[in-house]
Design a protein around this motif. Structure first.
Motif, PDB file in Angstrom:
ATOM      1  N   HIS A   1     101.378 -16.820  36.148  1.00 36.42           N
ATOM      2  CA  HIS A   1      99.904 -16.816  36.046  1.00 36.42           C
ATOM      3  C   HIS A   1      99.380 -16.102  37.264  1.00 36.42           C
ATOM      4  O   HIS A   1      99.527 -16.638  38.378  1.00 36.42           O
ATOM      5  CB  HIS A   1      99.396 -18.262  35.997  1.00 36.42           C
ATOM      6  CG  HIS A   1      97.915 -18.414  36.086  1.00 36.42           C
ATOM      7  ND1 HIS A   1      97.088 -18.282  34.998  1.00 36.42           N
ATOM      8  CD2 HIS A   1      97.126 -18.644  37.136  1.00 36.42           C
ATOM      9  CE1 HIS A   1      95.833 -18.451  35.390  1.00 36.42           C
ATOM     10  NE2 HIS A   1      95.828 -18.674  36.682  1.00 36.42           N
TER      11      HIS A   1
ATOM     12  N   ASP B   1     100.656 -15.362  31.595  1.00 36.75           N
ATOM     13  CA  ASP B   1      99.214 -15.158  31.386  1.00 36.75           C
ATOM     14  C   ASP B   1      98.938 -13.715  31.788  1.00 36.75           C
ATOM     15  O   ASP B   1      98.638 -13.434  32.953  1.00 36.75           O
ATOM     16  CB  ASP B   1      98.396 -16.132  32.249  1.00 36.75           C
ATOM     17  CG  ASP B   1      98.382 -17.543  31.679  1.00 36.75           C
ATOM     18  OD1 ASP B   1      98.138 -18.499  32.452  1.00 36.75           O
ATOM     19  OD2 ASP B   1      98.641 -17.690  30.471  1.00 36.75           O
TER      20      ASP B   1
ATOM     21  N   ASN C   1      93.637 -12.990  32.368  1.00 33.35           N
ATOM     22  CA  ASN C   1      92.962 -14.266  32.584  1.00 33.35           C
ATOM     23  C   ASN C   1      91.452 -14.050  32.561  1.00 33.35           C
ATOM     24  O   ASN C   1      90.925 -13.197  33.273  1.00 33.35           O
ATOM     25  CB  ASN C   1      93.378 -14.846  33.948  1.00 33.35           C
ATOM     26  CG  ASN C   1      92.972 -16.291  34.103  1.00 33.35           C
ATOM     27  OD1 ASN C   1      93.264 -17.102  33.231  1.00 33.35           O
ATOM     28  ND2 ASN C   1      92.291 -16.607  35.190  1.00 33.35           N
TER      29      ASN C   1
ATOM     30  N   ASN D   1      94.510 -15.783  28.522  1.00 31.45           N
ATOM     31  CA  ASN D   1      94.187 -17.137  28.975  1.00 31.45           C
ATOM     32  C   ASN D   1      92.686 -17.245  29.209  1.00 31.45           C
ATOM     33  O   ASN D   1      92.129 -16.515  30.039  1.00 31.45           O
ATOM     34  CB  ASN D   1      94.955 -17.432  30.280  1.00 31.45           C
ATOM     35  CG  ASN D   1      94.904 -18.890  30.679  1.00 31.45           C
ATOM     36  OD1 ASN D   1      95.143 -19.774  29.855  1.00 31.45           O
ATOM     37  ND2 ASN D   1      94.580 -19.155  31.940  1.00 31.45           N
TER      38      ASN D   1
ATOM     39  N   GLY E   1      95.857 -18.879  25.677  1.00 27.80           N
ATOM     40  CA  GLY E   1      95.810 -20.039  26.569  1.00 27.80           C
ATOM     41  C   GLY E   1      94.389 -20.590  26.561  1.00 27.80           C
ATOM     42  O   GLY E   1      93.436 -19.837  26.776  1.00 27.80           O
TER      43      GLY E   1
ATOM     44  N   THR F   1      96.346 -24.799  28.803  1.00 29.63           N
ATOM     45  CA  THR F   1      97.038 -24.282  29.996  1.00 29.63           C
ATOM     46  C   THR F   1      96.576 -24.851  31.332  1.00 29.63           C
ATOM     47  O   THR F   1      97.307 -24.755  32.327  1.00 29.63           O
ATOM     48  CB  THR F   1      96.853 -22.750  30.074  1.00 29.63           C
ATOM     49  OG1 THR F   1      95.447 -22.452  29.957  1.00 29.63           O
ATOM     50  CG2 THR F   1      97.626 -22.054  28.963  1.00 29.63           C
TER      51      THR F   1
END
Ligand code: G3I
Length: 374
Positions: A117, A161, A164, A210, A246, A280
């Motif tokens: 991430h 991810d 984001n 995400n 996510g 997530t």
């Protein structure tokens, strides 16, 4: 990893911590003892799901008790910040993997699958990026970063991810995309580049978009759910290798606008695109609640349960990660502190690493949700 399994069976059931516990001498694991066999991940696996949490680099480095507790409850981990540009890229010509490698080594030592991430975000970027991120240089900057980072962790990460919080309709950009430095330099193609670069660097990890602020019945959240769905359909139609969504699920107790029907419908719509889903970053802030811990714990637990009861029945939902395991550390105390200054009670364990009502709500949600197909 097959498309339907949340993680490979090997990592789910053969984690050393779980096996060690199963072999523990009789009498050691009392009914009150915490063992991985009774942990949240173990309960999630009974329905073919996973449970895990995010690890702050400071805890990994300085809190052995906390880090000993993680494998007892979790079957997957992610770093709160060590895999981001801000941590990895001190200079344009340099990578600093020490913090991320420390979590990867911890995860490998405990047989815990690792989430990456994140590879593309509008926050936590190094100061030098603004100047370097130009239409001419941006494509190479992004693809080289992702090739280097996803390549460095090749074989050690089960999810990425890739992007984001790429969607933010209030910015007024086409498709509801966020007005980010990446979007200003590269336009919507930034997402395409990121997902393709990640797939080329390491095809194995599940590739996620995400997103936050898609949880409630508010107009802004409903608008964003629509924009996320449209974006995912558009990416897929253009052959962009996104595989999963996510849902961060940063929730707030005391908010009454949780529309379980709308949430279930959203999950079904995402699944109808052939995508998987994971919760997530689940946590439940309690800013709206009085100081009484018993009231806060009960309402936090009930709120999380209502959310999970809406989303877990969707077979595409692979599992849940909380954004921290214990109230000992949550980003919420830094970013969204309570007016009375009391520490938030947003996570499954209290500051003494004891199970709270939220822990039991998670366990009950995993146990009551229909098992996912194998
Ligand atoms: O590691 C440095 C340390 O060396 C330095 O002394 C210290 C003071 O500057 O900063 C430390 O880095 C901080 C890092 O967390 C590790 O603690 C960064 O400044 C700080 O910005 C970073 O905050 C993280 C934030 O994302 C930005 O990356 C939070 O811990 C993390 O919980 C938060 O997580 C985000 C998700 O990625 C996306 N969804 C929302 C969520 C909450 O904001």
């Amino acid at each position: 990893m097959s498309p339907s399994s949340p993680l490979t069976r090997r990592v789910l059931l053969a984690a050393p911590a779980v096996l060690a516990c199963a072999a523990a001498p009789r009498g050691v694991a009392s009914s009150r003892a915490v063992t991985p066999l009774s942990g949240l991940h173990r309960r999630a696996t009974r329905g073919n799901r996973f449970f895990g949490t995010a690890i702050d680099p400071g805890l990994l480095a300085h809190d052995p008790a906390y880090m000993a507790r993680v494998p007892q409850e979790c079957g997957i981990v992610v770093s709160e910040s060590a895999f981001k540009w801000g941590a990895l890229r001190p200079r344009p010509d340099a990578y600093s993997f020490d913090g991320a490698d420390a979590l990867a080594e911890y995860a490998a030592r405990h047989g815990l699958p690792l989430r990456g991430h994140t590879l593309l975000w509008h926050k936590d970027n190094p100061a030098w990026l603004d100047e370097a991120l130009t239409p001419a240089g941006g494509e190479r900057l992004l693809t080289e970063h992702i090739r280097a980072v996803a390549g460095h962790f090749r074989g050690r990460v089960v999810h990425w991810d890739v992007a984001n919080e790429a969607v933010w309709p209030p910015d007024g950009r086409p498709g509801g995309l966020r007005d980010s430095p990446w979007h200003r330099a590269l336009g919507p193609a930034a997402l395409d580049l990121a997902f393709h670069a990640c797939a080329e660097a390491d095809p194995a990890p599940l590739r996620f978009l995400n997103e936050d602020q898609i949880e409630y019945a508010w107009d802004a959240h409903a608008r964003k759910r629509g924009a996320v769905l449209d974006l995912l359909a558009d990416l897929l139609a253009r052959g962009v290798p996104v595989q999963a969504l996510g849902m961060q699920a940063h929730l707030e107790a005391g908010v009454t606008d949780l529309d379980q029907t709308a949430l279930a419908r959203f999950c079904a719509d995402v699944a109808s695109l052939g995508l998987r889903i994971a919760v997530t970053e689940l946590d439940v802030r309690d800013n709206r609640l009085p100081a009484d811990p018993a009231i806060r714990d009960a309402e936090v637990a009930a709120h999380a349960r209502a959310y999970l009861d809406a989303v877990l029945p969707c077979p595409a939902v692979l599992g849940v990660l909380t954004w921290g395991l214990s109230d000992r550390r949550t980003w919420l105390n830094d970013e969204i502190p309570r007016a009375d200054g009391l520490p938030q009670r947003a996570l499954p364990l209290d500051a003494a690493l004891r199970r709270k009502p939220l822990w039991h709500a998670l366990a009950a949600a995993f146990e009551s949700a229909p098992p996912r197909p194998a």
